[in-house]
Design an enzyme around this catalytic site. Structure first.
Site, PDB file in Angstrom:
ATOM      1  N   GLU A 290       8.621   0.686   3.611  1.00  0.00           N
ATOM      2  CA  GLU A 290       8.424   2.016   4.175  1.00  0.00           C
ATOM      3  C   GLU A 290       8.289   1.924   5.688  1.00  0.00           C
ATOM      4  O   GLU A 290       7.675   0.971   6.189  1.00  0.00           O
ATOM      5  CB  GLU A 290       7.164   2.661   3.587  1.00  0.00           C
ATOM      6  CG  GLU A 290       7.273   2.862   2.082  1.00  0.00           C
ATOM      7  CD  GLU A 290       6.098   3.623   1.483  1.00  0.00           C
ATOM      8  OE1 GLU A 290       5.190   4.032   2.220  1.00  0.00           O
ATOM      9  OE2 GLU A 290       6.112   3.809   0.244  1.00  0.00           O
TER      10      GLU A 290
ATOM     11  N   HIS B 179       6.613   9.369   1.030  1.00  0.00           N
ATOM     12  CA  HIS B 179       5.245   8.983   0.655  1.00  0.00           C
ATOM     13  C   HIS B 179       4.241  10.091   0.995  1.00  0.00           C
ATOM     14  O   HIS B 179       3.254   9.856   1.696  1.00  0.00           O
ATOM     15  CB  HIS B 179       4.832   7.660   1.315  1.00  0.00           C
ATOM     16  CG  HIS B 179       3.705   6.981   0.584  1.00  0.00           C
ATOM     17  ND1 HIS B 179       3.513   5.624   0.580  1.00  0.00           N
ATOM     18  CD2 HIS B 179       2.702   7.489  -0.184  1.00  0.00           C
ATOM     19  CE1 HIS B 179       2.450   5.336  -0.148  1.00  0.00           C
ATOM     20  NE2 HIS B 179       1.939   6.449  -0.625  1.00  0.00           N
TER      21      HIS B 179
HETATM   22  P1  NAI Z   1      -6.043   5.211 -11.736  1.00  0.00           P
HETATM   23  O1  NAI Z   1      -6.608   3.890 -11.422  1.00  0.00           O
HETATM   24  O2  NAI Z   1      -6.936   6.363 -11.989  1.00  0.00           O
HETATM   25  O3  NAI Z   1      -5.074   5.078 -13.022  1.00  0.00           O
HETATM   26  C1  NAI Z   1      -4.165   4.016 -13.193  1.00  0.00           C
HETATM   27  C2  NAI Z   1      -3.974   3.829 -14.690  1.00  0.00           C
HETATM   28  O4  NAI Z   1      -2.982   2.825 -14.867  1.00  0.00           O
HETATM   29  C3  NAI Z   1      -5.229   3.330 -15.403  1.00  0.00           C
HETATM   30  O5  NAI Z   1      -5.500   4.150 -16.533  1.00  0.00           O
HETATM   31  C4  NAI Z   1      -4.872   1.898 -15.815  1.00  0.00           C
HETATM   32  O6  NAI Z   1      -5.483   1.499 -17.023  1.00  0.00           O
HETATM   33  C5  NAI Z   1      -3.363   2.020 -15.970  1.00  0.00           C
HETATM   34  N1  NAI Z   1      -2.657   0.738 -15.890  1.00  0.00           N
HETATM   35  C6  NAI Z   1      -2.911  -0.308 -15.063  1.00  0.00           C
HETATM   36  N2  NAI Z   1      -2.020  -1.292 -15.291  1.00  0.00           N
HETATM   37  C7  NAI Z   1      -1.195  -0.851 -16.256  1.00  0.00           C
HETATM   38  C8  NAI Z   1      -0.071  -1.418 -16.903  1.00  0.00           C
HETATM   39  N3  NAI Z   1       0.369  -2.645 -16.628  1.00  0.00           N
HETATM   40  N4  NAI Z   1       0.560  -0.673 -17.860  1.00  0.00           N
HETATM   41  C9  NAI Z   1       0.100   0.569 -18.187  1.00  0.00           C
HETATM   42  N5  NAI Z   1      -0.962   1.144 -17.597  1.00  0.00           N
HETATM   43  C10 NAI Z   1      -1.607   0.440 -16.647  1.00  0.00           C
HETATM   44  O7  NAI Z   1      -5.017   5.527 -10.555  1.00  0.00           O
HETATM   45  P2  NAI Z   1      -4.546   6.951 -10.040  1.00  0.00           P
HETATM   46  O8  NAI Z   1      -5.544   7.500  -9.080  1.00  0.00           O
HETATM   47  O9  NAI Z   1      -4.133   7.775 -11.187  1.00  0.00           O
HETATM   48  O10 NAI Z   1      -3.262   6.517  -9.181  1.00  0.00           O
HETATM   49  C11 NAI Z   1      -2.078   6.048  -9.821  1.00  0.00           C
HETATM   50  C12 NAI Z   1      -1.093   5.534  -8.783  1.00  0.00           C
HETATM   51  O11 NAI Z   1      -0.730   6.570  -7.868  1.00  0.00           O
HETATM   52  C13 NAI Z   1      -1.597   4.378  -7.937  1.00  0.00           C
HETATM   53  O12 NAI Z   1      -0.547   3.438  -7.782  1.00  0.00           O
HETATM   54  C14 NAI Z   1      -1.838   5.012  -6.602  1.00  0.00           C
HETATM   55  O13 NAI Z   1      -1.718   4.076  -5.583  1.00  0.00           O
HETATM   56  C15 NAI Z   1      -0.716   6.045  -6.555  1.00  0.00           C
HETATM   57  N6  NAI Z   1      -0.927   7.135  -5.600  1.00  0.00           N
HETATM   58  C16 NAI Z   1       0.141   7.551  -4.856  1.00  0.00           C
HETATM   59  C17 NAI Z   1      -0.003   8.566  -3.924  1.00  0.00           C
HETATM   60  C18 NAI Z   1       1.164   9.055  -3.130  1.00  0.00           C
HETATM   61  O14 NAI Z   1       0.972   9.561  -2.032  1.00  0.00           O
HETATM   62  N7  NAI Z   1       2.377   8.937  -3.623  1.00  0.00           N
HETATM   63  C19 NAI Z   1      -1.313   9.187  -3.674  1.00  0.00           C
HETATM   64  C20 NAI Z   1      -2.370   8.729  -4.584  1.00  0.00           C
HETATM   65  C21 NAI Z   1      -2.170   7.717  -5.484  1.00  0.00           C
END
Ligand code: NAI
Length: 403
Positions: A260, A283
Site C-alpha cells: 500500500e 484502505h
Molecule cells: P476480530 O479479532 O474481532 O475477529 C477476527 C475473527 O477471526 C475472530 O473471531 C477469530 O477467531 C477469527 N480467526 C482468526 N484466525 C482465523 C482463521 N485462520 N480462520 C478463521 N477464522 C479465524 O477482528 P475484527 O475487528 O472483526 O477485524 C477483522 C479484520 O478486519 C482484521 O484483519 C482487521 O485488521 C481488519 N480491519 C480492516 C479495516 C479496514 O480499514 N479495511 C478496519 C478495521 C479492521
C-alpha cells in the site's frame, strides 16, 4: 498541578468531553503529526494522544518522565515502542473496535454492488459506454454470504446481511455464538463451495496469510464474488486476477493490498487495475467520521479512567486492572512494579507502617510487570507516593485521593 495533554494529528473533538472529567486539564491540540522533536514536545506532558503518523520510540518515551499514559486514537499501536512504555509503567490505550461498524457497512454495500455488476457498469459509463443489461445482475436477497472470521466485524455484518434477506454462513477457528439465522460451517472449503459472496474478516496471522490462494479460489462457486476488507496479505492477488480473467469469479471488492502507498501523494499500482469488475478502495473500510468520533471518545475515556481511577482495562502493554470507583474517604495507591516475589508484602508492610488500613486490594500481572491498586482508609502523608516509589521493584507509583 494541571494535567497537560498533547493531542496530535487532528484527533476528533469527541475526545474533549471524556478528557474534561480530569480536573485542571490543559489540552494542547495539533493538526499534524509530531515528526521531529517529539521528545521535546512530550517531555513535560502527562498525556499524549497520537494517531498513526507520530512515532514514539524508546528515546522519546524515556525522556518523558512525567508521562502517565499514551492514547493511540486509532486501531494499530505499531507506532509506539510498547515495551519501552511498559518498562516505564506507562499504559498505552487504543480503540480496536471503534470502526468495526463502518467496515461491516461497506462490506455489505460492496456485496450488493458486486451482485449487481455495478463496478463495470459505472466505469463503462465514465467512458461513455451505456452498458444497460440485466445479464449477471442479482438481488442480494436469498443469496449465500460466506463470512470468514466471525469476530467484531464478521458478526455485525452477519446481522446487517440477514436484514437484507441473505443466507449467512460463517467459518471461524473458534466456537462463536451465531447471530440470527447465521450458520457456522466446519471447514473453509465448505464455506467456499456454498457462497455466492465470500468475505474475509480475519486478522493477518501465519494461518491466514495467503489463505485465499489458487486452490481456495478454485473451490469457490463459478460466478461468485470475493471481498477483502481485512488485511492485504490474505489473498494471492495473481490467483485472484487469473480467476477474474477466466470469468471463474464475477467480481471482487478489495480495500487492502500487499503493497500500500505510504502516503496520499504516492501512486498505487496493482494488477487488479486491469479489471473493471473489481471495486477498489484505498484502505478506507473503517474510515468514517462516525468511527473517528467513536475512537476519540473511546480512547479519551480510557485515558481519563486511568488518570482518575487507575483503570488499565483496554491497555495493550501493561496488566489490565479495573479496581472500580474510588470511594469517598479512601485513598488509592497505584503501584506499577516488577513482577517478582515479595513486592506486595513490602508494599503492605509500608502501608501499615504509615498507619493506613487496607480496605481493598487488586493485583494483576503481565509478563515482567505487576500492577496493584490498594485502597486505604486514612489520609496518606503528602510524601507517601515518594516513599512507596522507593520500594524495591517499584516502577511507577501514584496516590489518588477520593472525594
Ligand atoms: P476480530 O479479532 O474481532 O475477529 C477476527 C475473527 O477471526 C475472530 O473471531 C477469530 O477467531 C477469527 N480467526 C482468526 N484466525 C482465523 C482463521 N485462520 N480462520 C478463521 N477464522 C479465524 O477482528 P475484527 O475487528 O472483526 O477485524 C477483522 C479484520 O478486519 C482484521 O484483519 C482487521 O485488521 C481488519 N480491519 C480492516 C479495516 C479496514 O480499514 N479495511 C478496519 C478495521 C479492521
Amino acid at each position: 498541578m494541571p494535567t497537560k495533554a498533547l493531542l496530535t494529528e487532528s484527533i476528533h473533538a469527541g475526545a474533549d468531553a471524556p478528557l474534561s472529567r480530569i480536573p485542571d486539564i490543559e489540552i494542547d491540540r495539533r493538526s499534524g503529526a509530531v515528526k521531529t522533536g517529539v521528545a521535546g514536545e512530550i517531555a513535560d506532558r502527562q498525556l499524549i494522544g497520537i494517531r498513526s503518523r507520530t512515532h514514539l520510540d524508546a528515546e522519546a518515551i524515556g525522556g518523558a518522565t512525567e508521562l502517565l499514559a499514551i492514547g493511540c486514537f486509532c486501531i494499530g499501536t505499531n507506532q509506539v515502542d510498547l515495551e519501552a512504555a511498559a518498562a516505564q509503567g506507562v499504559p498505552v490505550f487504543n480503540a480496536p473496535f471503534a470502526n468495526t461498524r463502518s467496515v461491516a457497512e461497506l462490506t455489505l454495500a460492496s456485496a450488493v454492488m458486486l451482485l449487481r455488476r455495478i463496478p463495470e457498469k459505472s466505469l463503462g459509463l465514465h467512458r461513455g459506454e451505456w452498458l444497460k443489461t440485466v445479464l449477471g445482475a442479482h438481488e442480494a436477497r436469498a443469496k449465500n454470504l460466506g463470512i470468514i472470521g466471525y469476530g467484531n466485524i464478521g458478526s455485525q455484518l452477519s446481522v446487517l446481511a440477514s436484514g437484507l434477506g441473505m443466507h449467512v454462513y460463517y467459518y471461524d477457528i473458534e466456537a462463536k455464538l451465531s447471530h440470527g439465522n447465521a450458520r457456522a460451517v466446519g471447514t473453509l472449503e465448505e464455506l467456499l463451495g456454498l457462497s455466492d459472496v465470500v468475505t474475509l474478516h480475519v486478522p493477518s496471522t501465519e494461518l491466514t496469510h495467503g489463505m485465499i490462494d489458487a486452490r481456495a479460489i478454485d473451490r469457490m462457486k463459478p460466478g461468485a464474488c470475493l471481498i477483502n476488507h481485512a488485511r492485504g496479505d490474505l489473498v494471492d492477488i495473481d490467483a485472484l486476477c487469473e480467476a477474474l480473467g477466466s470469468g471463474h469469479l464475477s467480481g471482487a471488492a478489495i480495500d487492502v493490498y500487499p503493497d500500500e502507498p505510504g502516503s496520499r501523494g504516492e501512486a498505487f499500482a496493482s494488477p487488479l487495475l486491469a479489471f473493471d469488475n473489481v471495486l477498489l478502495t484505498p484502505h478506507i473500510g473503517g474510515s468514517t467520521v462516525e468511527a473517528q468520533e467513536s475512537i476519540g471518545g473511546d480512547v479519551a475515556a480510557k485515558l481519563a479512567r486511568y488518570v482518575l481511577e487507575g483503570v488499565t482495562r483496554g491497555s495493550v502493554n501493561v496488566p489490565e486492572l479495573d479496581p472500580g470507583a474510588l470511594r469517598e474517604g479512601r485513598a488509592r495507591i497505584l503501584s506499577m512494579h516488577r513482577n517478582a516475589p515479595g513486592f506486595l508484602s513490602r508494599l503492605n508492610e509500608l502501608v501499615s507502617g504509615l498507619g493506613l488500613n487496607v480496605a481493598a486490594q487488586h493485583l494483576e500481572t503481565r509478563g515482567p510487570l505487576g500492577y496493584a491498586a490498594t485502597d486505604v482508609e486514612g489520609e496518606p502523608p503528602p510524601d507517601a507516593a515518594e516513599s512507596l516509589g522507593e520500594l524495591e521493584g517499584a516502577i511507577r507509583t501514584r496516590v489518588l485521593r477520593g472525594g
